[in-house]
Scaffold this active site. Structure first.
Site, PDB file in Angstrom:
ATOM      1  N   GLN A  44      -6.778 -27.073  11.618  1.00 16.48           N
ATOM      2  CA  GLN A  44      -7.773 -27.715  12.480  1.00 16.48           C
ATOM      3  C   GLN A  44      -7.129 -28.790  13.350  1.00 16.48           C
ATOM      4  OE1 GLN A  44     -10.278 -28.966   9.278  1.00 16.48           O
ATOM      5  NE2 GLN A  44      -8.554 -29.891   8.234  1.00 16.48           N
ATOM      6  N   HIS A  75     -21.081 -41.067   1.406  1.00 12.47           N
ATOM      7  CA  HIS A  75     -20.413 -40.815   0.120  1.00 12.47           C
ATOM      8  C   HIS A  75     -21.252 -41.223  -1.091  1.00 12.47           C
ATOM      9  CE1 HIS A  75     -16.783 -40.807   2.851  1.00 12.47           C
ATOM     10  NE2 HIS A  75     -16.748 -39.638   2.272  1.00 12.47           N
ATOM     11  N   ASP A  99     -10.555 -37.439   2.973  1.00 11.05           N
ATOM     12  CA  ASP A  99     -10.490 -38.838   3.433  1.00 11.05           C
ATOM     13  C   ASP A  99     -10.521 -39.819   2.264  1.00 11.05           C
ATOM     14  OD1 ASP A  99     -13.341 -39.400   2.836  1.00 11.05           O
ATOM     15  OD2 ASP A  99     -13.721 -38.048   4.491  1.00 11.05           O
ATOM     16  N   GLU A 119      -7.955 -29.886  -1.708  1.00  8.48           N
ATOM     17  CA  GLU A 119      -8.085 -30.091  -0.252  1.00  8.48           C
ATOM     18  C   GLU A 119      -7.113 -29.126   0.435  1.00  8.48           C
ATOM     19  OE1 GLU A 119      -9.750 -32.187   2.276  1.00  8.48           O
ATOM     20  OE2 GLU A 119      -8.433 -30.908   3.473  1.00  8.48           O
ATOM     21  N   ASN A 151      -6.242 -23.710  -0.786  1.00  6.70           N
ATOM     22  CA  ASN A 151      -7.483 -23.169  -0.249  1.00  6.70           C
ATOM     23  C   ASN A 151      -8.452 -23.023  -1.429  1.00  6.70           C
ATOM     24  OD1 ASN A 151      -9.536 -21.345   0.384  1.00  6.70           O
ATOM     25  ND2 ASN A 151      -8.266 -20.287   1.890  1.00  6.70           N
ATOM     26  N   ASP A 170     -17.336 -31.551  -0.671  1.00  5.90           N
ATOM     27  CA  ASP A 170     -17.373 -32.493   0.451  1.00  5.90           C
ATOM     28  C   ASP A 170     -16.608 -31.861   1.614  1.00  5.90           C
ATOM     29  OD1 ASP A 170     -17.474 -34.624   2.146  1.00  5.90           O
ATOM     30  OD2 ASP A 170     -16.049 -35.865   1.032  1.00  5.90           O
ATOM     31  N   PRO A 177     -12.409 -23.619   8.627  1.00  5.44           N
ATOM     32  CA  PRO A 177     -11.981 -23.488   7.231  1.00  5.44           C
ATOM     33  C   PRO A 177     -13.093 -23.765   6.213  1.00  5.44           C
ATOM     34  CG  PRO A 177     -10.867 -25.350   8.319  1.00  5.44           C
ATOM     35  CD  PRO A 177     -11.653 -24.629   9.375  1.00  5.44           C
TER      36      PRO A 177
HETATM   37  N1  SPD Z   1     -21.145 -32.791  10.327  1.00  2.00           N
HETATM   38  C1  SPD Z   1     -20.480 -33.573   9.372  1.00  2.00           C
HETATM   39  C2  SPD Z   1     -20.344 -32.976   8.037  1.00  2.00           C
HETATM   40  C3  SPD Z   1     -19.451 -33.849   7.279  1.00  2.00           C
HETATM   41  C4  SPD Z   1     -19.196 -33.480   5.928  1.00  2.00           C
HETATM   42  N2  SPD Z   1     -18.093 -34.086   5.288  1.00  2.00           N
HETATM   43  C5  SPD Z   1     -17.663 -35.336   5.711  1.00  2.00           C
HETATM   44  C6  SPD Z   1     -16.448 -35.781   4.989  1.00  2.00           C
HETATM   45  C7  SPD Z   1     -16.568 -37.153   4.472  1.00  2.00           C
HETATM   46  N3  SPD Z   1     -15.829 -37.349   3.288  1.00  2.00           N
END
Ligand code: SPD
Length: 295
Positions: A44, A75, A99, A119, A151, A170, A177
């Site tokens: 990405q 979060h 993140d 991740e 993956n 998350d 992906p």
């Molecule tokens: N459109 C936004 C969707 C976001 C989902 N994940 C955000 C990552 C934050 N840890």
């Protein structure tokens, strides 16, 4: 003279600011700021921005993932209903979450012995650590955190049955992906890997700007688990600002009944989440969604 110089400097800085936005269905959701890092990875395009209003932020393929001053609104809502409701709390799995914000919220619970994070893109982790350190905060150095750069769709196929107490997805929006993270086969794998008494949680898009996808996520989860319910909140930078997270479990909707000792452990550290907030947020299901889900 000094005032004149200051004004000139201010105008100069203002000029360097650009509009950074996600565009969805002919609507823009943006911030005035600076682009401080841009990188294409095999998965990405990553952008890190800096804004006056919400601090630094992360975009993946031009979609907002998080900003320093709004991240708790996302979060806390994704993590605490799941963690507080699960029967046991030893092993937790995060899919995505590069993140670090989801890991940070999970690791506030001393009871968690092991937190695995799968991740796909190591650069999301590396750039978040470098530019958005407050997101992961102490989590990055917590020995309970095990990061697997894999993956998740492939990884979960070989994961042990009946292993995790909580699984939290998350991911980004269901394209690129992240698309398969909403697929029924992946969700069935999650259920297999979840212990009995466990809770599954996922971000489930906006009931306004991603209405069909949002409904489909809940319907799919209800095919896989005995119970699945959406909870609604606000993340202003995301399309429409109206966001949702969906929780699922078997036997009973465990996510509706937070355990007292965990609530006591976490409450004082939260900005948005509380048991009162959670109760309201599950109850703010819009009438049109409730009708569709019942039909
Ligand atoms: N459109 C936004 C969707 C976001 C989902 N994940 C955000 C990552 C934050 N840890």
């Amino acid at each position: 003279m000094i005032i004149f110089e200051y004004k000139k400097m201010k105008q100069q800085t203002e000029k360097e600011l650009i509009w950074i936005y996600e565009s969805h269905n002919d609507v823009r959701y943006g911030l005035k700021g600076k682009l401080i890092k841009q990188e294409k990875t095999p998965f990405q395009e990553i952008k890190i921005i800096e804004s006056k209003r919400y601090g630094k932020g992360l975009l993946l393929d031009n979609a907002w993932m998080t900003t320093e001053k709004q991240e708790k609104q996302y979060h806390e809502c994704l993590v605490h209903p799941a963690i507080c409701g699960a029967k046991d709390l030893n092993k937790v799995l995060i899919i995505g979450g590069g993140d670090g914000g989801t890991a940070r919220e999970c690791l506030k619970y001393k009871q968690i012995k092991n937190l695995d994070m799968v991740e796909i893109d190591i650069r999301v982790i590396e750039l978040s650590k470098q530019y958005l350190p407050s997101l992961g905060d102490k989590a990055w150095n917590d020995s309970r955190l095990n990061i697997k750069i894999k993956n998740a769709i492939e990884w979960i196929k070989q994961a042990k049955n009946n292993y995790y107490d909580v699984i939290i997805v998350d991911g980004a929006d269901p394209k690129g992906p992240a698309k398969q993270l909403f697929d029924i086969n992946f969700l069935k794998d999650c259920k297999r890997v979840l212990k009995s008494g466990g809770i599954f949680a996922t971000q489930s898009e906006s009931p306004e700007s991603f209405r069909e996808i949002h409904i489909e996520i809940i319907q799919t989860l209800r095919k896989v688990f005995d119970y699945a319910d959406p909870l609604y909140g606000s993340v202003p930078i995301y399309p429409s600002g109206w966001w949702s997270w969906t929780f699922a479990s078997d036997e009973k909707p465990r996510y509706l009944s937070p355990k007292k000792e965990r609530v006591l452990e976490i409450s004082a550290q939260c900005e948005i989440w509380s048991t009162r907030w959670q109760q309201g947020a599950f109850n703010t299901i819009p009438a049109f969604i409730e009708r569709v889900l019942k039909s």
